[in-house]
Enzyme design. Structure first.
Site, short mmCIF file in Angstrom:
data_model
loop_
_atom_site.label_atom_id
_atom_site.label_comp_id
_atom_site.label_asym_id
_atom_site.label_seq_id
_atom_site.Cartn_x
_atom_site.Cartn_y
_atom_site.Cartn_z
N THR A 146 76.99 75.93 19.42
CA THR A 146 76.59 76.34 20.40
C THR A 146 77.25 77.78 20.67
OG1 THR A 146 77.26 76.41 22.92
CG2 THR A 146 78.64 75.38 21.54
N ASP A 147 76.58 78.46 21.36
CA ASP A 147 76.70 79.94 21.62
C ASP A 147 77.98 79.86 22.54
OD1 ASP A 147 75.79 79.14 24.28
OD2 ASP A 147 74.18 80.69 24.41
N GLU A 148 78.38 79.09 23.40
CA GLU A 148 79.73 79.10 23.95
C GLU A 148 80.74 79.21 23.22
OE1 GLU A 148 77.93 75.79 27.12
OE2 GLU A 148 80.36 76.38 27.27
N TYR A 172 85.26 72.04 26.22
CA TYR A 172 84.06 71.61 25.35
C TYR A 172 84.03 72.61 24.07
CZ TYR A 172 79.17 71.98 24.03
OH TYR A 172 78.12 72.21 23.39
N LYS A 176 84.06 72.40 19.79
CA LYS A 176 82.96 72.94 19.20
C LYS A 176 83.38 73.86 18.26
CE LYS A 176 79.23 71.49 19.19
NZ LYS A 176 78.44 70.54 18.43
P1 NAD Z 1 73.80 64.96 24.54
O1 NAD Z 1 74.95 64.66 25.28
O2 NAD Z 1 72.42 64.75 25.37
O3 NAD Z 1 73.67 63.95 23.30
C1 NAD Z 1 74.92 63.55 22.71
C2 NAD Z 1 74.56 62.45 21.81
O4 NAD Z 1 75.58 62.20 20.77
C3 NAD Z 1 74.36 61.15 22.52
O5 NAD Z 1 73.27 60.51 22.34
C4 NAD Z 1 75.59 60.39 22.25
O6 NAD Z 1 75.55 59.08 22.44
C5 NAD Z 1 76.00 60.63 20.97
N1 NAD Z 1 77.33 60.82 20.84
C6 NAD Z 1 78.30 60.84 21.42
N2 NAD Z 1 79.49 60.73 20.92
C7 NAD Z 1 79.39 60.17 19.71
C8 NAD Z 1 80.16 59.42 18.60
N3 NAD Z 1 81.38 59.65 18.64
N4 NAD Z 1 79.31 59.16 17.60
C9 NAD Z 1 78.04 58.97 17.48
N5 NAD Z 1 77.35 59.35 18.55
C10 NAD Z 1 77.98 59.95 19.66
O7 NAD Z 1 73.89 66.34 23.83
P2 NAD Z 1 72.53 67.46 23.50
O8 NAD Z 1 72.52 68.52 24.69
O9 NAD Z 1 71.44 66.71 22.94
O10 NAD Z 1 73.33 68.31 22.28
C11 NAD Z 1 73.39 67.91 21.00
C12 NAD Z 1 74.05 68.86 20.27
O11 NAD Z 1 73.74 70.28 20.39
C13 NAD Z 1 75.61 68.94 20.62
O12 NAD Z 1 76.54 69.04 19.39
C14 NAD Z 1 75.95 70.20 21.50
O13 NAD Z 1 77.16 70.55 21.34
C15 NAD Z 1 74.68 71.05 20.87
N6 NAD Z 1 74.26 72.06 21.88
C16 NAD Z 1 73.59 71.91 22.92
C17 NAD Z 1 73.14 72.38 23.85
C18 NAD Z 1 72.41 72.41 25.09
O14 NAD Z 1 71.90 73.17 25.82
N7 NAD Z 1 72.01 70.92 25.27
C19 NAD Z 1 73.40 73.95 23.40
C20 NAD Z 1 73.92 74.34 22.16
C21 NAD Z 1 74.54 73.35 21.41
O1 DAU Z 2 74.98 77.47 26.04
C1 DAU Z 2 74.87 76.26 25.26
C2 DAU Z 2 75.58 75.30 26.08
O2 DAU Z 2 74.54 74.95 27.33
C3 DAU Z 2 75.77 73.68 25.44
O3 DAU Z 2 76.60 74.04 24.38
C4 DAU Z 2 76.16 72.89 26.03
O4 DAU Z 2 76.25 71.43 25.63
C5 DAU Z 2 75.12 72.69 27.59
O5 DAU Z 2 75.95 71.40 28.36
C6 DAU Z 2 75.21 74.01 28.15
O6 DAU Z 2 76.21 74.48 28.86
P1 DAU Z 2 76.46 75.09 30.32
O7 DAU Z 2 77.80 74.75 30.86
O8 DAU Z 2 75.71 76.45 30.11
O9 DAU Z 2 75.04 74.23 30.94
P2 DAU Z 2 75.07 73.49 32.37
O10 DAU Z 2 73.68 72.96 32.56
O11 DAU Z 2 76.19 72.53 32.70
O12 DAU Z 2 74.94 74.54 33.41
C7 DAU Z 2 74.19 75.75 33.37
C8 DAU Z 2 74.81 76.95 34.20
O13 DAU Z 2 74.41 76.36 35.68
C9 DAU Z 2 76.04 77.21 34.22
O14 DAU Z 2 76.36 78.58 34.56
C10 DAU Z 2 76.69 76.34 35.42
C11 DAU Z 2 75.63 76.23 36.31
N1 DAU Z 2 75.59 75.07 37.03
C12 DAU Z 2 75.61 73.83 36.74
C13 DAU Z 2 75.38 72.68 37.23
C14 DAU Z 2 75.52 71.28 36.40
C15 DAU Z 2 75.55 75.00 38.53
O15 DAU Z 2 75.62 76.18 38.95
N2 DAU Z 2 75.47 74.03 39.13
C16 DAU Z 2 75.54 72.71 38.62
O16 DAU Z 2 75.50 71.47 39.13
#
Ligand code: NAD
Ligand code: DAU
Length: 366
Positions: A146-148, A172, A176
């Site tokens: 992630t970019d975080e 988180y 990561k």
């Molecule tokens: P998600 O939470 O939707 O899915 C995570 C999956 O991992 C789920 O299916 C869960 O059951 C599985 N999981 C969790 N713990 C586990 C374990 N111990 N063993 C096996 N499986 C397990 O997450 P996502 O949003 O699809 O993110 C996928 C990946 O991409 C993550 O590594 C996250 O850090 C990264 N990522 C997500 C975003 C985003 O915006 N969603 C952005 C940047 C990076």
């Molecule tokens: O940047 C990549 C990341 O993006 C991933 O690594 C994470 O897995 C993914 O969850 C996401 O993180 P964020 O914290 O940026 O996403 P989220 O959807 O939780 O929130 C997006 C923005 O919206 C953030 O600035 C917080 C704000 N927010 C979020 C929620 C859930 C609100 O204002 N209200 C809310 O209820």
């Protein structure tokens, strides 16, 4: 027939961890459509965020297998790598929600750090004993991050590049970052063929209701308040999930081991502007909803502790080296996404479980 392994012409054998989650399941659908010859084994612990229904359309395919299990289970991973003759790990499994990491960080360290370490160790042994001696030069451990990990930008800072220093701010992102460092070290020390991708906020179908975009869509459909943290001026760079999948495709097929790539959507938007866009789309696509216009539901709430102000990705490296650019604008992607959540009440309604309601009450202090 399409074959996926450029070097040898033989199909790949992928282990996709977290393949029942949001990005993982989109990736598995993408990969099975594009590379039907490849074998895809999904390993997923089916936590609250994992949903086997996301993969229902693939269950009867010959080249697809779902395994319910934990990435911390070394014996299971060893067995899968051997019996399925895995040459490519695409590692998505993680605890992924920042707000939950603030409430309950333990699982984040366990899955994101210990789980990634467990997978790496298992893959290292397989690489050294089988894949390297048999010259499987396409073998790969792809770590989806992630970019975080780069921390927070001010409004005028330049976007994150691959050389921006790591400054994670939440449990988180710290977990990561820890996993990224382990992956990097396994390449540097043991020569394991690893690649790390750091991408921005994904959105699209199958995203769990706790994340900003699905949460806003679902709350509008239920006539509930739309909770915007703080002043709503935080900025995220939105990437449509299918664009992320195409980026991972070029990375898997074209990148050199040891590389890292930033993946972004070129779509920086302030949270409040994004929520307003979602409201307008909902007004247009679902004019029958009781609260109209939907933006009457916007409610500013207490900020997330340690809330990162701005993320922005400089994706020059993946563009110049691998020729990848995102193809979906935020306007196009949001429209598709709102339509999906409107059509798929059958998908999201069962996810609003008691566990989810408890989390919601605790997080939003209501
Ligand atoms: P998600 O939470 O939707 O899915 C995570 C999956 O991992 C789920 O299916 C869960 O059951 C599985 N999981 C969790 N713990 C586990 C374990 N111990 N063993 C096996 N499986 C397990 O997450 P996502 O949003 O699809 O993110 C996928 C990946 O991409 C993550 O590594 C996250 O850090 C990264 N990522 C997500 C975003 C985003 O915006 N969603 C952005 C940047 C990076
Ligand atoms: O940047 C990549 C990341 O993006 C991933 O690594 C994470 O897995 C993914 O969850 C996401 O993180 P964020 O914290 O940026 O996403 P989220 O959807 O939780 O929130 C997006 C923005 O919206 C953030 O600035 C917080 C704000 N927010 C979020 C929620 C859930 C609100 O204002 N209200 C809310 O209820």
């Amino acid at each position: 027939m399409v074959s996926s392994t450029k070097e040898t012409g033989t199909p790949r054998r992928l282990l996709v961890t977290g393949g029942a989650g949001f990005i993982g399941s989109n990736f598995v659908h993408y990969w099975c459509d594009r590379y039907p010859e490849d074998r895809v084994v999904v390993l997923d612990a089916l936590t609250y965020a994992g949903n086997r229904a996301n993969l229902a359309a693939l269950e009867n395919r010959e080249n697809f297998q779902f395994v319910s299990g934990n990435i911390c289970d070394r014996a299971l991973i060893d067995r899968l790598l051997a019996t399925e003759n895995i040459d490519t790990v695409a590692h998505f499994a993680a605890e992924s929600h920042v707000d939950r990491s603030i409430l309950t960080p333990d699982a984040f360290v366990q899955t994101n750090v210990v789980g990634t370490f467990t997978l790496l160790e298992a893959f290292r042994q397989r690489w050294e004993s089988v894949l390297k001696p048999s010259n499987e030069s396409h073998a790969l451990f792809l770590h989806v991050s992630t970019d975080e990990v780069y921390g927070s930008l001010s409004a005028t800072d330049p976007a994150f590049t691959e050389t921006t220093s790591y400054t994670p701010n939440s449990p988180y992102s710290a977990s990561k970052a820890g996993s990224d460092h382990l992956v990097r070290a396994y390449h540097h020390t043991y020569g394991v063929p690893t690649i790390i991708t750091n991408c921005s906020n994904n959105y699209g179908p199958y995203q769990f209701p706790e994340k900003l975009i699905p949460l806003m869509c679902i709350n509008m459909l239920l006539g509930k308040p739309l909770p915007v943290y703080g002043d709503g001026q935080n900025v995220r760079d939105w990437l449509y999930v299918v664009d992320h999948c195409t980026a991972l495709d070029v990375v898997i097929h074209q990148s050199q081991p040891g590389e890292t790539y930033n993946v972004g959507g070129n779509n920086e938007v302030k949270n409040i502007d994004l929520v307003q866009m979602l409201c307008q789309l909902m007004d247009e696509l679902a004019p029958q909803l009781p609260v109209h216009p939907a933006n009457k539901l916007i409610t500013f709430v207490k900020d997330r502790p340690g809330h990162d102000r701005r993320y922005a990705i400089d994706a020059t490296k993946i563009k110049t080296q691998l020729g990848w650019t995102p193809s979906v604008t935020v306007e196009q992607g949001l429209r598709k996404t709102v339509e999906w959540y409107l059509d798929r009440r059958d998908w999201w309604k069962p996810l609003l479980s008691e566990e989810y309601q408890n989390y919601y009450r605790q997080n939003y202090d209501i």
